[in-house]
Design a protein around this motif. Structure first.
Motif, PDB file in Angstrom:
ATOM      1  N   SER A   1       0.850  -1.192   0.000  1.00 17.94           N
ATOM      2  CA  SER A   1       0.000   0.000   0.000  1.00 17.94           C
ATOM      3  C   SER A   1       0.886   1.243   0.000  1.00 17.94           C
ATOM      4  O   SER A   1       2.049   1.189   0.389  1.00 17.94           O
ATOM      5  CB  SER A   1      -0.919   0.016   1.220  1.00 17.94           C
ATOM      6  N   ILE A   2       0.307   2.355  -0.452  1.00 17.53           N
ATOM      7  CA  ILE A   2       1.033   3.623  -0.504  1.00 17.53           C
ATOM      8  C   ILE A   2       0.183   4.718   0.134  1.00 17.53           C
ATOM      9  O   ILE A   2      -1.048   4.632   0.177  1.00 17.53           O
ATOM     10  CB  ILE A   2       1.386   4.026  -1.952  1.00 17.53           C
ATOM     11  N   TYR A   3       0.854   5.751   0.651  1.00 21.80           N
ATOM     12  CA  TYR A   3       0.146   6.913   1.181  1.00 21.80           C
ATOM     13  C   TYR A   3      -0.317   7.776   0.014  1.00 21.80           C
ATOM     14  O   TYR A   3       0.455   8.046  -0.904  1.00 21.80           O
ATOM     15  CB  TYR A   3       1.054   7.727   2.103  1.00 21.80           C
TER      16      TYR A   3
ATOM     17  N   THR B   1      -4.267   5.448   2.957  1.00 24.10           N
ATOM     18  CA  THR B   1      -3.483   4.572   2.094  1.00 24.10           C
ATOM     19  C   THR B   1      -4.374   3.959   1.025  1.00 24.10           C
ATOM     20  O   THR B   1      -5.593   3.887   1.174  1.00 24.10           O
ATOM     21  CB  THR B   1      -2.819   3.435   2.904  1.00 24.10           C
TER      22      THR B   1
END
Length: 93
Positions: free
Chosen positions: A36-38, A45
Motif C-alpha cells: 500500500s502507498i500513502y 493509504t
C-alpha cells in the motif's frame, strides 16, 4: 548508487560498479514487497494493484546496468600493442 556505478564503468572500475549495482538491484527489488502507498497527508493509504510501465523501465534499467557491469568484469581488457602515429600525411590515406 547507480550514478557511482556509471562513473566506475567509465573509468574501467567494473568491480566497484558490480557492487554498487548489485546493492541497487537488491534495494529496487524491495519495491515488490510494497502492498500500500500513502495518497495524502492525512495518512490515507491505497492498495498497490500493479506496477506500471515506468516502474518496469526503472527496474530493468538497474538490471541492465548490473548485467553490463558483470560482462565488463569478466571480459579481458585488450591494450593496444603498438602506438598509433599520426605523422603528416597518414590521415589522408
Amino acid at each position: 548508487m547507480v550514478g557511482q556505478s556509471i562513473i566506475g564503468l567509465m573509468f574501467q572500475q567494473s568491480g566497484s560498479a558490480v557492487g554498487c549495482l548489485a546493492s541497487s538491484w537488491v534495494l529496487a527489488s524491495a519495491s515488490f514487497g510494497i502492498t500500500s502507498i500513502y495518497i495524502d497527508e492525512a495518512g490515507t493509504t491505497a492498495p498497490v494493484v500493479g506496477f506500471g510501465p515506468g516502474f518496469w523501465i526503472w527496474y530493468l534499467s538497474i538490471v541492465t546496468g548490473f548485467l553490463s557491469a558483470i560482462v565488463l568484469f569478466f571480459v579481458p581488457r585488450k591494450l593496444p600493442t603498438e602506438a598509433i602515429s599520426l605523422t603528416e600525411g597518414d590521415f589522408l590515406r
